[in-house]
Enzyme design. Structure first.
Site, PDB file in Angstrom:
ATOM      1  N   GLY A  17       0.790  -1.196   0.000  1.00 19.77           N
ATOM      2  CA  GLY A  17       0.000   0.000   0.000  1.00 19.77           C
ATOM      3  C   GLY A  17       0.829   1.255   0.000  1.00 19.77           C
ATOM      4  O   GLY A  17       1.904   1.325  -0.560  1.00 19.77           O
ATOM      5  N   SER A  69       9.076   5.475  -5.627  1.00 19.64           N
ATOM      6  CA  SER A  69       8.693   4.736  -6.831  1.00 19.64           C
ATOM      7  C   SER A  69       8.524   5.674  -8.020  1.00 19.64           C
ATOM      8  O   SER A  69       7.736   6.617  -7.966  1.00 19.64           O
ATOM      9  CB  SER A  69       7.393   3.970  -6.587  1.00 19.64           C
ATOM     10  N   CYS A 128       6.570 -13.559   3.692  1.00 15.45           N
ATOM     11  CA  CYS A 128       7.130 -12.613   2.727  1.00 15.45           C
ATOM     12  C   CYS A 128       5.987 -11.794   2.171  1.00 15.45           C
ATOM     13  O   CYS A 128       4.853 -12.282   2.112  1.00 15.45           O
ATOM     14  CB  CYS A 128       7.836 -13.391   1.608  1.00 15.45           C
ATOM     15  N   ASP A 129       6.243 -10.553   1.742  1.00 19.80           N
ATOM     16  CA  ASP A 129       5.128  -9.744   1.253  1.00 19.80           C
ATOM     17  C   ASP A 129       4.633 -10.206  -0.115  1.00 19.80           C
ATOM     18  O   ASP A 129       3.563  -9.800  -0.558  1.00 19.80           O
ATOM     19  CB  ASP A 129       5.459  -8.244   1.254  1.00 19.80           C
TER      20      ASP A 129
END
Length: 382
Positions: free
Chosen positions: A75, A131, A287-288
Site C-alpha cells: 500500500g 517509486s 514474505c510480502d
C-alpha cells in the site's frame, strides 16, 4: 511481554511493516499488493498505536545487533499521517537498547509528501525509496491515481522536496512492458535530469497472465524475460562507461556481492525466509509476495515475532527456495549469481517439463553471463 522460546527464535531477520495494509491512494496497474485488501474485508486498515508499540518493542527485543531497521511500506504507508511516524520514531528511540541505533526506511509513491514530511524524514535520517518508472510518458502508463490520471508531476514534486531537505533517496523503478525497450532513456533520465545516485530496477511479473504462454502473452504488463536481461545489460554498459563509483545500481552491487560470497538480496541468495512482513493488525507472513493463508505465521499479539521468524514453518519456507529448484538451474554456469531468482516468479517449466523455473530465467542468464567477467575484473582491485 510475550515470552520468547529461545530454541525457536531468530535474531537476524528483516521485517517490512505495512501500517495501512494494502490501502493506497493510487491505482498502479501492476501493483501486486492492492488485491490483498480482500483478505481483510471490513477492516479499517489502520494500525493502532497499541499495535505499533507492540511490534517496535518486539522487533528491538528480537535483535542483538547494533543496528535495528524499522522499515515501512504499503500500500501507501504515508496514508497513516505524519503523527503516526512521529510517535513510532519517538517510541523506538525511547525503547532501544543502550548502544543500539535505529535505522528508518520508508517506501512511498511520494504523492502525499510535503515540506513538513520531508523535514521530519531528514531529522530522523530516513532512507526513502521513491517509486518512479522513468520520464513522464513512461511513468504515467501504469502509475495512475484512483481517477486514472498520471502521477508523474506529483512524484517529481516529492523528489524535489526530498532533495531540497537533503533526504537520502533511492529511486525504485519497475521494469515492464511500457519501458522495457527504453533502458537508456530511463537510466539517463534518472542520472542526468534528476541527478539520482541510487537506483533499483524491479522486474514486473504478473502471475495471472504468466501462467499461460508467458513469452507470447498479449496485452501484458509483465516485462519480456529476455528483454529484461537486455535492459539491464544496456544500463550496465552505460554505467561501466563512466558511472562506476558515482551511480549505485542495486542489481550490480548484489551481483558483485554474490561473487565474493556476500548475499545481500534474498532474490539472489541461496535461501530466503529472512525478510518477513507485518500487516496492520499484527498478522505476520513469510514474505510480502506470499501474503496468503498458507504463509500466515501468526499474530504478534499471541506469538512473539522472533519465535515466528525462527519457526519450523518459516525455515521450511526459506529452504524450499533451494530444494524446489529444477535440474536446469542447478547445472547452470551462472547459478551462484542467480540462485533461481525469487520463488514468486518460478511459474514456468523447463524444456523437459520440470516445474519451478523462473519466468525471468532467459533474461537473468544473459545478464549474468554478460556482466560476470567485468565484475570479476573489478574484484581484483577490491
Amino acid at each position: 511481554m510475550i515470552n520468547i522460546i529461545e530454541k525457536k527464535t531468530i535474531s537476524n531477520f528483516h521485517l517490512l511493516v505495512k501500517p495501512a495494509g494494502a490501502l493506497c491512494n493510487l491505482n498502479c496497474r501492476y501493483c501486486f499488493y492492492l488485491p490483498k485488501e480482500d483478505i481483510y474485508q471490513g477492516s479499517s486498515f489502520y494500525m493502532s498505536g497499541k499495535m505499533m508499540k507492540k511490534y517496535i518493542s518486539q522487533l528491538i527485543d528480537s535483535h542483538k545487533t547494533r543496528e535495528v531497521n524499522l522499515s515501512w511500506q504499503g500500500g501507501e504507508p504515508t496514508i497513516m499521517g505524519l503523527d503516526y511516524f512521529r510517535k513510532a520514531v519517538k517510541y523506538a528511540e525511547q525503547y532501544k537498547k543502550p548502544g543500539q541505533k535505529m535505522v528508518y526506511t520508508l517506501q512511498t509513491n511520494g504523492t502525499l509528501l510535503d515540506n513538513e514530511w520531508c523535514a521530519f524524514l531528514k531529522e530522523n535520517k530516513f532512507l526513502v525509496g521513491l517509486s518512479m518508472d522513468g520520464p513522464e510518458e513512461i511513468h504515467n502508463t501504469y502509475r495512475i491515481d484512483k481517477l486514472g490520471k498520471g502521477t508523474f508531476s506529483k512524484v517529481i514534486h516529492a523528489y524535489e522536496l526530498l532533495i531540497k531537505h537533503n533526504v537520502e533517496v533511492n529511486i525504485m523503478c519497475a521494469v515492464h512492458a511500457a519501458n522495457e525497450y527504453r533502458s537508456l532513456d530511463v537510466y539517463r533520465f534518472f542520472r542526468d535530469t534528476l541527478g539520482a545516485s541510487f537506483l533499483q530496477f524491479i522486474p514486473i511479473v504478473e502471475n495471472v497472465e504468466c501462467q499461460s504462454e508467458l513469452s507470447k502473452s498479449a496485452n501484458k504488463k509483465s516485462v519480456n524475460a529476455e528483454q529484461f536481461g537486455q535492459f539491464m545489460i544496456e544500463i550496465f554498459n552505460e554505467w561501466m562507461d563512466g558511472d562506476i563509483g558515482k551511480i549505485f545500481v542495486q542489481s550490480f552491487d548484489v551481483a558483485l556481492g554474490n561473487l565474493t560470497g556476500q548475499h545481500t538480496l534474498c532474490m539472489h541468495a541461496p535461501e530466503c525466509g529472512r525478510s518477513l512482513v507485518l500487516e496492520h493488525n499484527g498478522d505476520m507472513y513469510s514474505c510480502d509476495h506470499f501474503v496468503n493463508q498458507k504463509n500466515l505465521l501468526g499474530n504478534i499479539s499471541k506469538i512473539h515475532m522472533a519465535e515466528m521468524a525462527g519457526s519450523d514453518e518459516q525455515r521450511k519456507f526459506g529452504k524450499e527456495k533451494n530444494e524446489l529448484l529444477p535440474k536446469q538451474c542447478r547445472s547452470c554456469d551462472v547459478f551462484t549469481m542467480c540462485y533461481g531468482g525469487c520463488p514468486k516468479d518460478r511459474i514456468i517449466k523447463t524444456s523437459d517439463g520440470e516445474a519451478h523455473l523462473n519466468y525471468l530465467c532467459a533474461g537473468y542468464r544473459n545478464f549474468f553471463h554478460y556482466i560476470t567477467p567485468h565484475l570479476k575484473e573489478m574484484t581484483m582491485y577490491m
